[in-house]
Design a protein around this motif. Structure first.
Motif, mmCIF file in Angstrom:
data_model
loop_
_atom_site.group_PDB
_atom_site.id
_atom_site.type_symbol
_atom_site.label_atom_id
_atom_site.label_comp_id
_atom_site.label_asym_id
_atom_site.label_seq_id
_atom_site.Cartn_x
_atom_site.Cartn_y
_atom_site.Cartn_z
ATOM 1 N N GLY A 589 -10.392 9.276 45.203
ATOM 2 C CA GLY A 589 -9.695 9.367 43.940
ATOM 3 C C GLY A 589 -8.760 10.088 43.682
ATOM 4 N N GLY A 590 -8.864 11.569 44.587
ATOM 5 C CA GLY A 590 -7.809 12.634 44.548
ATOM 6 C C GLY A 590 -6.463 11.961 45.244
ATOM 7 N N LEU A 591 -6.733 11.468 46.148
ATOM 8 C CA LEU A 591 -5.567 10.826 47.204
ATOM 9 C C LEU A 591 -4.547 9.995 46.501
ATOM 10 C CD1 LEU A 591 -6.828 11.001 50.637
ATOM 11 C CD2 LEU A 591 -5.247 12.562 49.552
ATOM 12 N N ILE A 592 -5.369 8.966 45.744
ATOM 13 C CA ILE A 592 -4.603 8.104 44.946
ATOM 14 C C ILE A 592 -4.073 8.326 43.490
ATOM 15 C CG2 ILE A 592 -4.978 5.877 43.531
ATOM 16 C CD1 ILE A 592 -7.124 4.904 45.458
ATOM 17 N N GLY A 593 -4.899 9.539 42.995
ATOM 18 C CA GLY A 593 -4.370 10.341 41.947
ATOM 19 C C GLY A 593 -2.946 10.917 42.109
ATOM 20 N N LEU A 594 -3.126 11.688 43.266
ATOM 21 C CA LEU A 594 -1.701 12.420 43.547
ATOM 22 C C LEU A 594 -0.689 11.437 43.736
ATOM 23 C CD1 LEU A 594 -3.203 15.202 46.350
ATOM 24 C CD2 LEU A 594 -2.426 15.329 43.828
ATOM 25 N N SER A 595 -0.819 10.133 44.429
ATOM 26 C CA SER A 595 0.142 9.165 44.622
ATOM 27 C C SER A 595 0.764 8.731 43.485
ATOM 28 C CB SER A 595 -0.240 8.084 45.448
ATOM 29 O OG SER A 595 -1.183 7.306 44.967
ATOM 30 N N GLU A 596 -0.084 8.683 42.188
ATOM 31 C CA GLU A 596 0.466 8.242 41.147
ATOM 32 C C GLU A 596 0.787 9.211 39.970
ATOM 33 O OE1 GLU A 596 0.630 4.942 39.869
ATOM 34 O OE2 GLU A 596 0.017 4.046 41.895
ATOM 35 N N GLU A 597 0.483 10.505 40.252
ATOM 36 C CA GLU A 597 0.853 11.540 39.372
ATOM 37 C C GLU A 597 2.216 11.761 39.140
ATOM 38 O OE1 GLU A 597 1.464 15.725 38.040
ATOM 39 O OE2 GLU A 597 2.380 14.826 40.173
ATOM 40 N N SER A 598 3.052 11.402 40.141
ATOM 41 C CA SER A 598 4.829 11.655 39.596
ATOM 42 C C SER A 598 4.998 10.670 38.478
ATOM 43 C CB SER A 598 5.269 11.345 40.864
ATOM 44 O OG SER A 598 5.052 9.949 41.362
ATOM 45 N N GLN A 599 4.209 9.603 38.321
ATOM 46 C CA GLN A 599 4.574 8.722 37.028
ATOM 47 C C GLN A 599 4.127 9.253 35.800
ATOM 48 O OE1 GLN A 599 5.992 5.659 37.692
ATOM 49 N NE2 GLN A 599 5.568 5.791 39.994
ATOM 50 N N LYS A 600 3.535 10.292 35.765
ATOM 51 C CA LYS A 600 3.329 10.821 34.477
ATOM 52 C C LYS A 600 2.499 10.020 33.427
ATOM 53 C CE LYS A 600 4.721 14.795 35.769
ATOM 54 N NZ LYS A 600 3.849 16.064 36.261
ATOM 55 N N GLY A 601 1.687 9.162 33.986
ATOM 56 C CA GLY A 601 1.032 8.119 33.083
ATOM 57 C C GLY A 601 1.825 6.775 32.761
ATOM 58 N N GLN A 602 3.128 6.926 32.893
ATOM 59 C CA GLN A 602 4.061 5.669 32.866
ATOM 60 C C GLN A 602 3.780 4.531 34.061
ATOM 61 O OE1 GLN A 602 8.347 6.608 32.269
ATOM 62 N NE2 GLN A 602 8.690 4.229 32.044
#
Length: 834
Positions: A589-602
């Motif tokens: 979950g942390g690794l996938i979250g980091l890969s999507e973190e730059s989207q800032k929810g968009q």
């Protein structure tokens, strides 16, 4: 309208385009139009090169003219007709294109101008739950260690050792007198030191071997062992419904020939095995020993002849609830204690009318009689990492069958791999059981003389035919009558083994010494000879036997509960596996979250609704399916190895219990239900870490439900894999299968494209597609006011607004996988479940 209304200073020479559809005096919600009035309508201005590059890259740029609308900046919100961007207030968040502030979660720290909802409340709850789990584990571990602690003086007082050697000498099992002169005792010890050490703990059943023991009379207060044996006999009588414990087996012209074999494995085998005696089945490799025993037990359907139990012919499998079988390899659960292994068998197989107190008392008596009371709370351990001795492990395996109070018990090589002391103890226990009246039949290979002498009767087989059947003491005279000479100081079992294996020329220089000759001689010898008599049984006794069989076994719903509790205990004892799965879920979950973190929810970019479509940036229709793809792959890597171990490592246990009458559905359901807490906690770790970093528009509960059902599907898929592959290959194949169903989620190729290939059904048959569709719905529906969602739906092929349906389909797929797994468990290797 002048060019200056569209372009800032320095931007000259470009045409002006006014959108005729913009007739209102202000922007739609989510857009910012500070200079628009009824006389100055919004208008589109061709972007400058830098702005064009930005938009093609998926970014935004400043308005290209004073009248051109712009999407509301992240951190601000712009209601309909906005003349100014309003900063997002504290406690709220405003992603790009917001027309109103969104309330942050209770655990989020949203300052003014926040762009995403990073709610830490689920993370705090997760940490608290983990601390509680760790505390419970530590407390239980400390309690177990305190429970095992005993003062040394008490341990020494509880140690009961048997100091009389030579207890297996001769056929009558006479013990040495306790008070012999020192010289005679030392001589006996020296003579028998190779067989049994002078110090050895006695089993409780050895009390039966005392010459004065009588199981039918009141034993009185003669000590602990006598009291235990009396209680055991009473418990057996109560369970069986009478004083006659054993079963008589008659067989006539038995034949077994496999379907694709040209030669029968067993043929023309006749005789009778009476209760109350210890039988040994012997023969060379391939002689048909195992087939013969399997036919008697009903494990192997014979293709000829007749078998009777207590004089009544019929299907042998109907008696399996009162027939015990101890395999050569000790099939026990290493994660359970000695008592837990035996207790589970008693709960499942004793009459359903027995109360829990009666079952517990029965197990207590049995454990004391097997002399396992001092290790009853010790883990059994595996053969690679044993905790108890080999002899104790074998007695546990026997105890699992005795816990069901069988009328007959069959054993395959009960002394294999044991030292002389342990082998002697096991054979004494079996001899004692036969003296209680239980029919005891054991396959044995090359026994030492003392063990051979302990057998009451023999069945000797060669090439699938009978060579000898009768009392053990008559075996040697019979072969000597045929001209064979036995060494005076050798083990008669060794000589007999050579003879029936085809090496008879060593003991008979002249004449026929072949196996076929032995078969012919026995056929002539036994012709017209009573080989044990017919076991007649009254109508009342047969009715009592049938009632006993019908009453055996707990109700199926209680069996589910017992199997569930046993599996939970196993998981608790295998804490490393549990914490590893939790850690793997959190890390994934942390690794996938980091890969999507730059989207800032968009997580989605599409074409703006009319009339703002010309202002759109580069579309990102596959962003949400891509996120779902990563979620599916991560869950597959987390759950597949654990899911395949549910049944992949316990097939031998299942086969043994199914053959003993265990309800197969109850066994399966108990294991499946026990995985639910594991899936919930693994999913909780995965979803919480993933959600904190990714902050998607889907709610936490919706994401948790979708991910949990996907865990459910992967566990079911892994169970199917475990049914059709070897134990060592299971985890790898399960991971590969989970990756395949994860990739088939409709992102690339899209569902719209696969429908043109006429293989849409394949994608729709995999859980990855339904997980992606659920994420697609929950992330896009909140953006319908801003984007043209229909274009995205048409482009990808997902259905919108079907979240509930997606959840039901995931549940159905996971259940279908389990149905297939149960079918594989039930119908594959059926011969091993008889």
């Amino acid at each position: 309208m002048a060019n200056s209304t569209c372009y800032q200073a320095g931007a000259i020479g470009l045409p002006i385009q006014t959108a005729s559809s913009w007739t209102s005096t202000g922007c739609s919600q989510g857009f910012f139009c500070p200079n628009n009035t009824a006389d100055a309508l919004p208008e589109y201005c061709p972007p400058l090169p830098d702005c064009q590059v930005a938009r093609l890259s998926g970014l935004t740029c400043e308005p290209q003219g004073v009248l051109e609308p712009v999407i509301c900046t992240a951190g601000y919100y712009c209601p309909k007709g906005a003349k100014s961007m309003i900063k997002c207030p504290a406690g709220h968040y405003c992603p790009q294109g917001s027309y109103k502030p969104l309330l942050c979660g209770r655990g989020a720290r949203c300052s003014a101008g926040s762009v995403q909802n990073m709610d830490f409340l689920p993370l705090v709850i997760l940490i608290i739950l983990d601390l509680i789990l760790v505390s419970v584990v530590v407390l239980i571990g400390c309690g177990s260690r305190l429970k095992k602690w005993r003062p040394r003086q008490q341990k020494r007082a509880n140690r009961k050792t048997y100091t009389f050697p030579g207890r297996l000498r001769g056929n009558n099992y006479q013990e040495l007198e306790a008070f012999r002169v020192q010289g005679e005792e030392e001589a006996d010890i020296a003579m028998e030191a190779a067989f049994a050490p002078p110090q050895r703990k006695r089993t409780g059943f050895e009390e039966i071997m005392e010459p004065e023991f009588n199981a039918e009379q009141e034993l009185g207060d003669t000590g602990k062992l006598s009291s235990d044996l009396q209680l055991f006999v009473q418990s057996m009588s109560k369970c069986i419904g009478g004083e006659k414990f054993g079963l008589n087996f008659e067989y006539h012209d038995l034949k077994f020939q496999p379907d694709k074999s040209k030669k029968p494995v067993l043929s023309q085998v006749s005789g009778c095995i009476n209760s109350g005696s210890l039988w040994g089945v012997m023969g060379a490799s391939g002689a048909g020993k195992s087939t013969f025993v399997n036919v008697l037990m009903g494990k192997t359907p014979h293709t000829g002849g007749e078998t009777k139990v207590n004089g009544v012919a019929g299907n042998m499998s109907r008696f399996k609830k009162i027939i015990g079988y101890v395999p050569q390899d000790d099939i026990v659960l290493p994660e359970l204690t000695v008592r837990e292994n035996i207790l589970h068998s008693a709960r499942i197989r004793l009459p359903y009318t027995w109360t829990e107190t009666e079952i517990q008392n029965h197990v207590d008596i049995l454990i004391r009689c097997l002399c396992l009371d001092h290790v009853q709370n010790s883990l059994v351990g595996s053969t690679a990492a044993p905790v108890i001795s080999g002899g104790q492990r074998k007695r546990v395996s026997i105890g699992i069958e005795l816990a069901a109070s069988p009328s007959a018990i069959f054993l395959d090589e009960p002394t294999s791999g044991l030292d002389a002391t342990s082998a002697a103890s096991i054979m004494t226990t079996l001899k004692a059981l036969s003296r209680l009246g239980i029919t005891v039949v054991t396959i044995i290979h090359q026994p030492r003389q003392e063990i051979f002498d302990s057998l009451d009767s023999l069945v000797l087989l060669g090439a699938g035919r009978m060579i000898y059947q009768g009392p053990q003491i008559h075996m040697q005279p019979y072969f000597e009558q045929l001209g064979f000479t036995f060494p005076k100081h050798g083990n008669p079992a060794d000589a007999m083994g050579d003879i029936i294996a085809g090496e008879g020329r060593l003991y008979k220089p002249h004449g026929d010494a072949t196996v076929q000759g032995l078969i012919d001689n026995w056929q002539n010898f036994s012709a017209g000879r009573d080989q044990g008599g017919s076991s007649n049984i009254s109508v009342v006794e047969m009715a009592s036997l049938n009632a006993t069989i019908k009453s055996r076994g707990a109700r199926w719903y209680f069996q589910i509960y017992f199997c569930f509790i046993r599996s939970i205990v196993q998981q608790f004892r295998l804490q490393e596996s549990f914490w590893f799965e939790m850690g793997t879920g959190a890390m994934a979950g942390g690794l996938i979250g980091l890969s999507e973190e730059s989207q800032k929810g968009q997580n989605f970019r599409g074409i703006f609704n009319e009339p703002y479509s010309l202002l759109s940036s580069a579309i990102g229709y596959t962003s949400v399916p891509q996120m779902a793809l990563l979620v599916g792959l991560a869950i597959g890597l987390t759950a597949a190895p654990s899911g395949v171990k549910i049944f992949g490592e316990e097939k031998l246990v299942y086969w043994r219990e199914a053959a003993a009458g265990h309800n197969r559905f109850a066994y399966y359901m108990g294991k499946v239900i026990s995985t639910i807490p594991r899936m919930v906690f693994a999913n909780l770790h995965f979803t919480t870490i993933f959600f904190v970093l990714t902050t998607p528009r889907i709610s936490w509960f919706a994401a948790f439900a979708a991910n949990l059902l996907y865990f459910y599907c992967i566990y079911g898929l892994a169970s199917c894999i475990s049914m059709v592959c070897r134990r060592d290959d299971g985890p790898l194949l399960a991971v590969i299968a989970s990756l395949i169903v994860g990739v088939l989620n409709g992102m690339s190729p899209t569902l719209a494209r696969t429908s043109t290939w006429h293989v849409l059904w394949l994608w729709r048959a995999t859980p990855g597609t339904w997980l992606a569709e659920a994420y697609f719905t929950e992330n896009l529906q909140p953006l319908e006011y801003l984007y043209n969602i229909d274009d995205a739906v048409t482009s990808l092929g997902y259905h919108l607004g079907k979240y509930s349906l997606d959840m039901w389909v995931l549940l159905a797929l996971g259940t279908a996988y389990r149905v297939l797994a149960f079918a594989g468990l039930r119908f594959m290797d059926r011969h091993k479940q008889r």
